[in-house]
Design an enzyme around this catalytic site. Structure first.
Site, mmCIF file in Angstrom:
data_model
loop_
_atom_site.group_PDB
_atom_site.id
_atom_site.type_symbol
_atom_site.label_atom_id
_atom_site.label_comp_id
_atom_site.label_asym_id
_atom_site.label_seq_id
_atom_site.Cartn_x
_atom_site.Cartn_y
_atom_site.Cartn_z
ATOM 1 N N ASP A 1 0.823 -1.205 0.000
ATOM 2 C CA ASP A 1 0.000 0.000 0.000
ATOM 3 C C ASP A 1 0.860 1.259 0.000
ATOM 4 O OD1 ASP A 1 0.929 -0.406 2.585
ATOM 5 O OD2 ASP A 1 -1.022 -0.893 3.409
ATOM 6 N N ASP B 1 -7.597 -2.451 14.213
ATOM 7 C CA ASP B 1 -8.988 -2.602 13.758
ATOM 8 C C ASP B 1 -9.167 -3.816 12.847
ATOM 9 O OD1 ASP B 1 -7.797 -1.786 11.410
ATOM 10 O OD2 ASP B 1 -9.070 -0.019 11.102
ATOM 11 N N HIS C 1 -7.369 -4.528 10.089
ATOM 12 C CA HIS C 1 -7.056 -4.378 8.659
ATOM 13 C C HIS C 1 -5.801 -5.157 8.289
ATOM 14 C CE1 HIS C 1 -4.632 -0.436 9.515
ATOM 15 N NE2 HIS C 1 -3.789 -1.424 9.402
ATOM 16 N N GLU D 1 -9.633 -1.543 5.333
ATOM 17 C CA GLU D 1 -10.312 -1.247 6.588
ATOM 18 C C GLU D 1 -11.587 -2.081 6.703
ATOM 19 O OE1 GLU D 1 -8.494 0.180 8.560
ATOM 20 O OE2 GLU D 1 -7.948 2.254 8.118
#
Ligand code: PGA
Length: 259
Positions: free
Chosen positions: A66, A135, A137, A142
Site C-alpha cells: 500500500d 482494527d 485491517h 479497513e
C-alpha cells in the site's frame, strides 16, 4: 486454517520468517516478495541481510501492499521511502524490480488497475508479509472491505490514522486516503505470513484466526487461504483460545514442511 506459530518475542519471529524468505530466494532466485510496512515487519527485514549474504538477489522482485495518497514519494514516511530505506538498500535489491502503488494524485484513478496488471505480469506474489491493524485491517483494507477487492483507493479510519500518527508530527498530518492491494489481491499470493506483536494486537489476532470470517474484520480473510502462517509473540497470542494446541502442533511439526 492458518498455522499459528507462537514465539518468545519479535526478534524470534523475525528469525523464523527471514529463514523462510531466505529458503525461498535460494530455491527460486526470481521470487516475488510481498512487502509490508509499519513497525511489524522490521524484525524480519533486520534478520534478512545476514541470511541472504552471498545469495544472488538480483532477480528478486518486490511489491508493497500500500501507499498513502497525495504524500510526496520523497517524504520519509511515504511507503516508497520506507521500502527503499528498510528493504531495497539493506538487501541490495534492484530498485527497478521493487514496486509500490502510485499514490500521486495525478493518475490515481487508474493507479489500482496499473498495479494489478504489474502483479499479474510478474507472475503473482510468492510470499506475502502482512501486519495487522488494531482494527483488523491487512494492507489498508479497513473494516467492510470486500473479500473480492483489488488494488484501489480507500479512506483510512480515524483509528488507523491515530495508530500511524507516531510516524508523523501529528495525527492531522497522516493522509486520509491510501491506495492498497485488495483482500482479493492479497488472497492470490501463494503464501501469506502475518506477524503481530504486543498485547495491543491480541484482540485483532484472535478475531482474525478464531473468529467468524467477516468483512468487518478484514484479516479474517486469511482463513480462506490454503497456506497462511501467523507468527505472533506471547502477548499478541494472549487472547487465542487454542494457544496450547498451536504450540503443541508447531513443536511436533515435521522439519521438512518449512513454514
Ligand atoms: P504496525 O501496523 O506494524 O505499524 O503495527 C500494522 C498494520 O497497520 O498493518
Amino acid at each position: 486454517m492458518a498455522e499459528i506459530v507462537i514465539v518468545a518475542d519479535a526478534a524470534a519471529a523475525g528469525a523464523v520468517v527471514a529463514d523462510e524468505i531466505a529458503r525461498l530466494v535460494r530455491s527460486q532466485p526470481d521470487a516475488v516478495l510481498g512487502l509490508a510496512t509499519g513497525s511489524t515487519p522490521v524484525p524480519v527485514y533486520a534478520a534478512l541481510p545476514s541470511r541472504l549474504a552471498g545469495v544472488d538477489v538480483s532477480r528478486v522482485r518486490g511489491f508493497a501492499l500500500d501507499e498513502y495518497v497525495g504524500l510526496d514519494p520523497d517524504h520519509p514516511e511515504s511507503y516508497r521511502s520506507v521500502i527503499t530505506r528498510e528493504v531495497v538498500e539493506p538487501l541490495g535489491l534492484d530498485p527497478e524490480r521493487v514496486s509500490v502503488p502510485d499514490g500521486s494524485l495525478n493518475g490515481i484513478e487508474h493507479a489500482g488497475d496499473d498495479y494489478e496488471r504489474a502483479l499479474v505480469d510478474a507472475g503473482g506474489v510468492d510470499l506475502q508479509l502482512l501486519g495487522i491493524g488494531t482494527d483488523g485491517h491487512i494492507g489498508f483494507n479497513e473494516p467492510g472491505s470486500s473479500f473480492a477487492s483489488l488494488t484501489r483507493v480507500k479512506t483510512l479510519t480515524r483509528q488507523t490514522r491515530e495508530d500511524n500518527a507516531r510516524f508523523f508530527d501529528s495525527v492531522e498530518d497522516v493522509p486520509r486516503h491510501c491506495i492498497t492491494q485488495g483482500l482479493g489481491t492479497i488472497l492470490r499470493a501463494r503464501h501469506l505470513v502475518l506477524l503481530a506483536f504486543g498485547k495491543g494486537k491480541a484482540e485483532a489476532v484472535a478475531a482474525a484466526v478464531e473468529g467468524p470470517v467477516t468483512a468487518s474484520l478484514p484479516a479474517s480473510a486469511i482463513q480462506l487461504h490454503p497456506h497462511a502462517t501467523v507468527v505472533v509473540d506471547e502477548a499478541a497470542a494472549s487472547d487465542l483460545r487454542f494457544g496450547d494446541y498451536y504450540r503443541y502442533t508447531f513443536a511436533n511439526k515435521p522439519a521438512w514442511q518449512g513454514l
